[in-house]
Design a protein around this motif. Sequence first.
Motif, mmCIF file in Angstrom:
data_model
loop_
_atom_site.group_PDB
_atom_site.id
_atom_site.type_symbol
_atom_site.label_atom_id
_atom_site.label_comp_id
_atom_site.label_asym_id
_atom_site.label_seq_id
_atom_site.Cartn_x
_atom_site.Cartn_y
_atom_site.Cartn_z
ATOM 1 N N MET A 148 0.839 -1.161 0.000
ATOM 2 C CA MET A 148 0.000 0.000 0.000
ATOM 3 C C MET A 148 0.887 1.228 0.000
ATOM 4 N N SER A 149 0.608 2.126 -0.843
ATOM 5 C CA SER A 149 1.391 3.338 -0.904
ATOM 6 C C SER A 149 0.452 4.534 -0.893
ATOM 7 N N ARG A 150 1.050 5.704 -0.847
ATOM 8 C CA ARG A 150 0.264 6.916 -0.892
ATOM 9 C C ARG A 150 -0.464 7.002 -2.213
ATOM 10 N N ARG A 151 -1.675 7.508 -2.168
ATOM 11 C CA ARG A 151 -2.467 7.588 -3.369
ATOM 12 C C ARG A 151 -3.365 8.795 -3.299
ATOM 13 N N GLN A 152 -4.074 9.074 -4.379
ATOM 14 C CA GLN A 152 -5.013 10.182 -4.401
ATOM 15 C C GLN A 152 -6.234 9.825 -3.559
ATOM 16 N N ALA A 153 -6.911 10.854 -3.092
ATOM 17 C CA ALA A 153 -8.131 10.646 -2.321
ATOM 18 C C ALA A 153 -9.179 9.971 -3.201
ATOM 19 N N PRO A 154 -9.953 9.052 -2.624
ATOM 20 C CA PRO A 154 -10.987 8.378 -3.417
ATOM 21 C C PRO A 154 -12.081 9.350 -3.846
ATOM 22 N N ALA A 155 -12.644 9.083 -4.999
ATOM 23 C CA ALA A 155 -13.657 9.967 -5.567
ATOM 24 C C ALA A 155 -15.023 9.803 -4.905
ATOM 25 N N ASP A 156 -15.314 8.621 -4.417
ATOM 26 C CA ASP A 156 -16.630 8.396 -3.817
ATOM 27 C C ASP A 156 -16.543 7.355 -2.712
ATOM 28 N N ALA A 157 -17.660 7.182 -2.030
ATOM 29 C CA ALA A 157 -17.706 6.270 -0.880
ATOM 30 C C ALA A 157 -17.396 4.835 -1.292
ATOM 31 N N ARG A 158 -17.956 4.390 -2.392
ATOM 32 C CA ARG A 158 -17.732 3.007 -2.812
ATOM 33 C C ARG A 158 -16.247 2.737 -3.076
ATOM 34 N N GLN A 159 -15.569 3.676 -3.740
ATOM 35 C CA GLN A 159 -14.141 3.509 -4.007
ATOM 36 C C GLN A 159 -13.343 3.562 -2.703
ATOM 37 N N ALA A 160 -13.705 4.452 -1.800
ATOM 38 C CA ALA A 160 -13.002 4.553 -0.517
ATOM 39 C C ALA A 160 -13.152 3.261 0.277
ATOM 40 N N LEU A 161 -14.337 2.680 0.268
ATOM 41 C CA LEU A 161 -14.556 1.418 0.977
ATOM 42 C C LEU A 161 -13.801 0.274 0.302
ATOM 43 N N ALA A 162 -13.752 0.279 -1.023
ATOM 44 C CA ALA A 162 -12.980 -0.743 -1.739
ATOM 45 C C ALA A 162 -11.495 -0.618 -1.410
#
Length: 149
Positions: free
Chosen positions: A1-15
Amino acid sequence: MSRRQAPADARQALADALTAEYAAIYAYGPIGVRLTGADRRGARSAEAAHRARRDALVLQLSAGGGQVPADRAGYALPFPVTDRAEALRLAVEIEERTAAFWRAVLPVTSGADRTRALNALTDCAVWATRWRRAARVTPVTVAFPGRPG
């Protein structure tokens, strides 16, 4: 796991959080074999908490035919784990990394999802503190768990 951009939506953040949970579960294998006594029992408890969150996320994300990120057969550890000190160091790191993914869920969710994310973030922060204390690392706490460093 590395640094990444903020997720665009809740579903992506949960994934993304699910992917972090997969990696945490994997990491507790090499961690647990290098620990004994109360530390080993703690590693089992932490792994069980990550498994429970993984299972809940898989069910949630798959509801209604949604896509669930697949678990990998293995994950690259950031360093070899050959003794207790390295096992504790990895335990701290994996809890901090997982906390970061749960922290990213907070601004894009509400209600039960936000509560779940806050509980997971808190749990990761508590485990990281326990591992820092066991490793005699100071400070044992961080001001903002999961915050990009």
